[in-house]
Each structure stands twice: as structure tokens, then as C-alpha cells.
Write a protein that holds these residues in place. Structure first.
Motif, PDB file in Angstrom:
ATOM      1  N   ILE A  66      20.645  -7.676   2.636  1.00 54.63           N
ATOM      2  CA  ILE A  66      21.490  -6.628   2.064  1.00 54.63           C
ATOM      3  C   ILE A  66      20.938  -6.292   0.687  1.00 54.63           C
ATOM      4  O   ILE A  66      20.992  -7.122  -0.235  1.00 54.63           O
ATOM      5  CB  ILE A  66      22.957  -7.081   1.957  1.00 54.63           C
ATOM      6  N   GLY A  67      20.350  -5.111   0.567  1.00 55.55           N
ATOM      7  CA  GLY A  67      19.723  -4.766  -0.710  1.00 55.55           C
ATOM      8  C   GLY A  67      19.205  -3.344  -0.740  1.00 55.55           C
ATOM      9  O   GLY A  67      19.269  -2.620   0.254  1.00 55.55           O
ATOM     10  N   ARG A  68      18.678  -2.963  -1.874  1.00 54.40           N
ATOM     11  CA  ARG A  68      18.256  -1.587  -2.087  1.00 54.40           C
ATOM     12  C   ARG A  68      16.903  -1.283  -1.459  1.00 54.40           C
ATOM     13  O   ARG A  68      16.010  -2.125  -1.413  1.00 54.40           O
ATOM     14  CB  ARG A  68      18.164  -1.277  -3.583  1.00 54.40           C
ATOM     15  N   VAL A  69      16.773  -0.056  -0.971  1.00 56.99           N
ATOM     16  CA  VAL A  69      15.461   0.517  -0.671  1.00 56.99           C
ATOM     17  C   VAL A  69      15.252   1.651  -1.670  1.00 56.99           C
ATOM     18  O   VAL A  69      16.194   2.344  -2.048  1.00 56.99           O
ATOM     19  CB  VAL A  69      15.359   1.040   0.782  1.00 56.99           C
ATOM     20  N   LEU A  70      14.024   1.818  -2.097  1.00 57.06           N
ATOM     21  CA  LEU A  70      13.707   2.792  -3.137  1.00 57.06           C
ATOM     22  C   LEU A  70      12.419   3.522  -2.828  1.00 57.06           C
ATOM     23  O   LEU A  70      11.531   2.977  -2.150  1.00 57.06           O
ATOM     24  CB  LEU A  70      13.532   2.096  -4.496  1.00 57.06           C
ATOM     25  N   VAL A  71      12.296   4.722  -3.345  1.00 55.13           N
ATOM     26  CA  VAL A  71      11.002   5.385  -3.448  1.00 55.13           C
ATOM     27  C   VAL A  71      10.441   4.973  -4.813  1.00 55.13           C
ATOM     28  O   VAL A  71      11.028   5.284  -5.846  1.00 55.13           O
ATOM     29  CB  VAL A  71      11.134   6.919  -3.371  1.00 55.13           C
ATOM     30  N   GLY A  83     -10.114   4.319 -15.049  1.00 56.90           N
ATOM     31  CA  GLY A  83      -9.736   4.634 -16.410  1.00 56.90           C
ATOM     32  C   GLY A  83      -9.027   5.972 -16.543  1.00 56.90           C
ATOM     33  O   GLY A  83      -8.751   6.425 -17.647  1.00 56.90           O
ATOM     34  N   SER A  84      -8.712   6.624 -15.420  1.00 55.56           N
ATOM     35  CA  SER A  84      -8.055   7.930 -15.460  1.00 55.56           C
ATOM     36  C   SER A  84      -6.562   7.771 -15.200  1.00 55.56           C
ATOM     37  O   SER A  84      -6.091   6.701 -14.826  1.00 55.56           O
ATOM     38  CB  SER A  84      -8.665   8.860 -14.419  1.00 55.56           C
ATOM     39  N   SER A  85      -5.808   8.855 -15.401  1.00 56.44           N
ATOM     40  CA  SER A  85      -4.378   8.833 -15.125  1.00 56.44           C
ATOM     41  C   SER A  85      -4.124   8.706 -13.625  1.00 56.44           C
ATOM     42  O   SER A  85      -4.978   9.059 -12.813  1.00 56.44           O
ATOM     43  CB  SER A  85      -3.732  10.114 -15.654  1.00 56.44           C
ATOM     44  N   PHE A  86      -2.943   8.218 -13.260  1.00 54.86           N
ATOM     45  CA  PHE A  86      -2.642   8.036 -11.846  1.00 54.86           C
ATOM     46  C   PHE A  86      -1.158   8.222 -11.593  1.00 54.86           C
ATOM     47  O   PHE A  86      -0.326   8.058 -12.489  1.00 54.86           O
ATOM     48  CB  PHE A  86      -3.070   6.645 -11.362  1.00 54.86           C
ATOM     49  N   ILE A  87      -0.821   8.561 -10.341  1.00 56.75           N
ATOM     50  CA  ILE A  87       0.551   8.586  -9.857  1.00 56.75           C
ATOM     51  C   ILE A  87       0.545   7.970  -8.457  1.00 56.75           C
ATOM     52  O   ILE A  87      -0.152   8.463  -7.572  1.00 56.75           O
ATOM     53  CB  ILE A  87       1.129  10.016  -9.787  1.00 56.75           C
ATOM     54  N   ASP A  88       1.288   6.879  -8.276  1.00 63.30           N
ATOM     55  CA  ASP A  88       1.406   6.222  -6.977  1.00 63.30           C
ATOM     56  C   ASP A  88       2.836   6.353  -6.477  1.00 63.30           C
ATOM     57  O   ASP A  88       3.786   6.154  -7.240  1.00 63.30           O
ATOM     58  CB  ASP A  88       1.055   4.735  -7.076  1.00 63.30           C
ATOM     59  N   ILE A  89       2.995   6.669  -5.197  1.00 61.66           N
ATOM     60  CA  ILE A  89       4.317   6.782  -4.589  1.00 61.66           C
ATOM     61  C   ILE A  89       4.330   5.971  -3.298  1.00 61.66           C
ATOM     62  O   ILE A  89       3.466   6.177  -2.427  1.00 61.66           O
ATOM     63  CB  ILE A  89       4.674   8.255  -4.277  1.00 61.66           C
ATOM     64  N   GLU A  90       5.282   5.051  -3.176  1.00 61.46           N
ATOM     65  CA  GLU A  90       5.386   4.249  -1.964  1.00 61.46           C
ATOM     66  C   GLU A  90       6.801   3.694  -1.836  1.00 61.46           C
ATOM     67  O   GLU A  90       7.541   3.613  -2.821  1.00 61.46           O
ATOM     68  CB  GLU A  90       4.380   3.096  -1.993  1.00 61.46           C
ATOM     69  N   PRO A  91       7.196   3.301  -0.613  1.00 63.26           N
ATOM     70  CA  PRO A  91       8.512   2.682  -0.434  1.00 63.26           C
ATOM     71  C   PRO A  91       8.566   1.340  -1.152  1.00 63.26           C
ATOM     72  O   PRO A  91       7.556   0.640  -1.267  1.00 63.26           O
ATOM     73  CB  PRO A  91       8.627   2.502   1.077  1.00 63.26           C
ATOM     74  N   GLY A  92       9.742   0.988  -1.630  1.00 64.91           N
ATOM     75  CA  GLY A  92       9.904  -0.287  -2.312  1.00 64.91           C
ATOM     76  C   GLY A  92      11.365  -0.666  -2.397  1.00 64.91           C
ATOM     77  O   GLY A  92      12.199  -0.192  -1.623  1.00 64.91           O
ATOM     78  N   GLY A  93      11.677  -1.497  -3.352  1.00 65.41           N
ATOM     79  CA  GLY A  93      13.028  -2.009  -3.504  1.00 65.41           C
ATOM     80  C   GLY A  93      13.155  -3.382  -2.880  1.00 65.41           C
ATOM     81  O   GLY A  93      12.454  -3.724  -1.918  1.00 65.41           O
TER      82      GLY A  93
END
Length: 342
Positions: A66-71, A83-93
Motif C-alpha cells: 500500500i503506497g504511492r505511485v509517481l511520475v 556534462g550537459s543538461s538532462f530531463i529524465d521521466i520514469e515511473p516511481g514512488g
């Protein structure tokens, strides 16, 4: 508890219908040899579906998380390699990570959580199903989007800010537990994320205690005020980072030796197994017959990251599979590090 094969399901059904059946009779009904029937029965005992030669059946087969799921959205100004900027998106929580990694270890796993009726909610639901998680208790609501967390970092590991939108979790309440027909009586263990609504947290504590079901609490450092010392007697296991352990134990933690003393104190409060994690140093675990301290190995430390949620899944999996406490801790640390490397 490991997964059961189709042939083993057939044999288990026959044994439940007639516990006095002989192996010769069972073999005849199945169209197999007596020795093959004996092997299948032995496997069912090893997997925990039968508790002994007298065909005493174990109906507690799954783990309820019983717990959270998150993006999870992580953005930073400097990636490790380029060494460059980044954006990562994945399921988590916590709920997502513990449930999916338990299922990957062939532990039958149910997840209770909330997602939005949106694209990411659909992605998360499908990923959970593909990983083998039972999602019958995964609630879909229309009012808010799927919970998400934005993590802003600079450099290779410095966390600057974290913002979480978990308004959808309001859908979990005592009424929703009743509406979904959630029962923990046939669970082998319940794992509770401390980031769920306080009323539900308290209700699950009571339900597990009344049913005598082992309860594991994954306590976050943001929710240390949710767990009171009076709640701890009878809890099977707690897993928490050092800041949370400081709040619960009242002790200052700077080194692994301090973590061990904090784990002992939490154990003395009535928790059967207490694990305290110092992500850059190791894990201290206390239980009623002793203590275990496992340091972070140099190769593990080079990853620069440690997932407490995946460690929790590995620790629980190891214990359910009969590992001793040190083996279970090492197993949890191992799968946490392997996941970070991928």
C-alpha cells in the motif's frame, strides 16, 4: 513465495479436495509416475504452498503493498557523462518500486494505490501488469492527475529541490478500503508506505494487528511524525533512512555504528526486525536474536545512488524466501545497486 506452475496448481487442487489421497492415486489421476508426483509435492512444500507432509495448506500466498505511485521527473544542469543538461521521466514512488521489484522476484504481489485517468496513469498500470503485479486495487480517479514528483538537481548528485503533487492520493480513505473489499487476512505480509494518508495508515496498522499479519513499514524522513512509539510493538519490520531513525529512536546518527544502536533501540520498542540505512555507508539491522551490519562495497559506492524502496523489496523477498538476515540484507543491497546501474 515462488510462483506455482500449472501442473502444481492441478496437484494442489486435488490435494485440497482429498487430503488423504496417496501419491500413487495422485499419480494415476495426473497421468504421471509416483516419483514425479513426489517431486511436485516436494516443490509445493519448498514454495510454501504446503506446510508439511500432512498436506497442511498455506493459503497466505501474497504480499499486499500500500503506497504511492509517481511520475518521477528529474531535471539537472549537468549529466554524469556528457556534462550537459538532462530531463529524465520514469515511473516511481515507494508503492510502484516495491511492488514491481517484489513481483520480479516471483513473489505474488498486490498493489493498492491511486493513478489519474491520463496517459501516465495508463503507462504505469500497463508496466505494473507486465511486471506481474496484481493491480485489482489500483484506483483510477478523475479529479487529479497521476501523482508526480519533480526533482531539480545540479552537478552529479546534489539535490536542490523536490516538489511532489500527490493530490490524487486523497482518493485513498477508510471508505475506499471497504469499497474495494480489501482484506489482509490471506496476505503473507503487508508493506505500508508512510507517505499514504494518515487515516489509512492508522487503519492498516490496526487491521494488520487484529489479523496477526506481519507488517513492514517503509518510513520516509518526511513522515516521521506519523509513526508513534505506541504504534511499534508488534510490527514485524521497519525500514527507514537515518533521519527517520533519528526521529524514532531519539539518537544521533552519523556513522554505521550509530545506525546499529538506533536499530537496536527501535527493536527494543517492539519491532521484530529494524533496518536503518545510511546510503553512503551501509545498512544496520537489529532483530530479536542479534544484529547485522553490511557496509556499502566500493563497487556499490561508485553508483552514487541507493534506492531505499528497491532495497526494501529485496530485503522482504530474501526474508520470505528463507534467507538469513545477513543474506537478506546483501540481497536487497544487490538488487538496489543493479537497478541503479541499468
Amino acid at each position: 513465495m515462488s510462483r506455482i506452475t500449472e501442473r502444481e496448481k492441478e496437484i494442489l487442487k486435488l490435494l485440497k479436495n482429498d487430503p488423504m489421497i496417496s501419491q500413487e492415486e495422485l499419480a494415476g489421476l495426473m497421468g504421471i509416475t509416483r516419483s514425479a508426483a513426489a517431486v511436485h509435492i516436494s516443490n509445493l512444500i519448498k514454495k510454501g504452498f504446503i506446510l508439511g507432509r500432512g498436506y497442511v495448506f498455506n493459503d497466505k500466498t501474497g504480499v499486499l503493498v500500500i503506497g504511492r505511485v509517481l511520475v518521477e521527473i528529474e531535471a539537472g544542469g549537468e549529466e554524469k557523462e556528457s556534462g550537459s543538461s538532462f530531463i529524465d521521466i520514469e515511473p516511481g514512488g515507494t508503492g510502484y518500486l516495491i511492488a514491481s521489484h517484489l513481483a520480479s522476484q516471483e513473489i505474488p504481489t498486490l498493489l493498492m494505490s491511486v493513478i489519474g485517468r491520463d496517459e501516465w496513469g495508463g503507462i504505469i498500470g500497463e508496466k505494473l501488469k507486465k511486471s506481474g503485479v496484481d493491480v485489482r486495487y489500483l484506483m483510477i480517479q478523475n479529479k487529479f492527475p497521476t501523482p508526480r514528483r519533480v526533482i531539480l538537481t545540479t552537478g552529479q548528485s546534489s539535490r536542490e529541490n523536490m516538489i511532489t503533487d500527490a493530490r490524487a492520493m486523497e482518493a485513498i480513505s477508510g471508505n475506499s478500503l471497504h469499497t474495494l473489499g480489501i482484506t489482509i487476512d490471506n496476505c503473507r505480509m503487508v508493506i505500508l508506505d508512510s507517505d499514504i494518508p494518515p487515516g489509512v495508515f492508522t487503519q492498516i496498522l490496526r487491521m494488520a494487528g487484529d489479523a496477526g499479519i506481519p507488517l513492514c513499514i517503509r518510513l520516509s524522513e518526511e513522515q516521521t511524525d506519523l509513526v508513534h512509539r505506541d504504534d511499534l510493538p508488534g510490527v514485524f519490520m521497519t525500514v527507514m533512512p537515518a533521519p527517520a531513525a533519528e526521529a524514532v529512536s531519539g539518537l544521533r546518527i552519523r556513522h554505521i555504528e550509530d545506525a546499529m544502536e538506533a536499530a537496536r533501540e527501535i527493536n527494543r520498542l517492539g519491532v521484530e526486525i529494524s533496518a536503518v540505512v545510511l546510503a553512503d555507508q551501509g545498512v544496520a539491522l537489529a532483530y530479536n536474536k542479534g544484529t547485522v551490519s553490511v557496509p556499502i562495497m566500493p563497487v556499490q559506492d561508485k553508483t552514487g545512488k541507493f534506492s531505499l524502496d528497491i532495497f526494501t523489496a529485496g530485503l522482504v523477498s530474501g526474508i520470505l524466501q528463507g534467507y538469513d538476515h545477513r543474506q537478506a540484507v546483501r540481497f536487497g543491497m544487490g538488487i538496489a545497486v543493479c537497478r541503479v546501474r541499468k
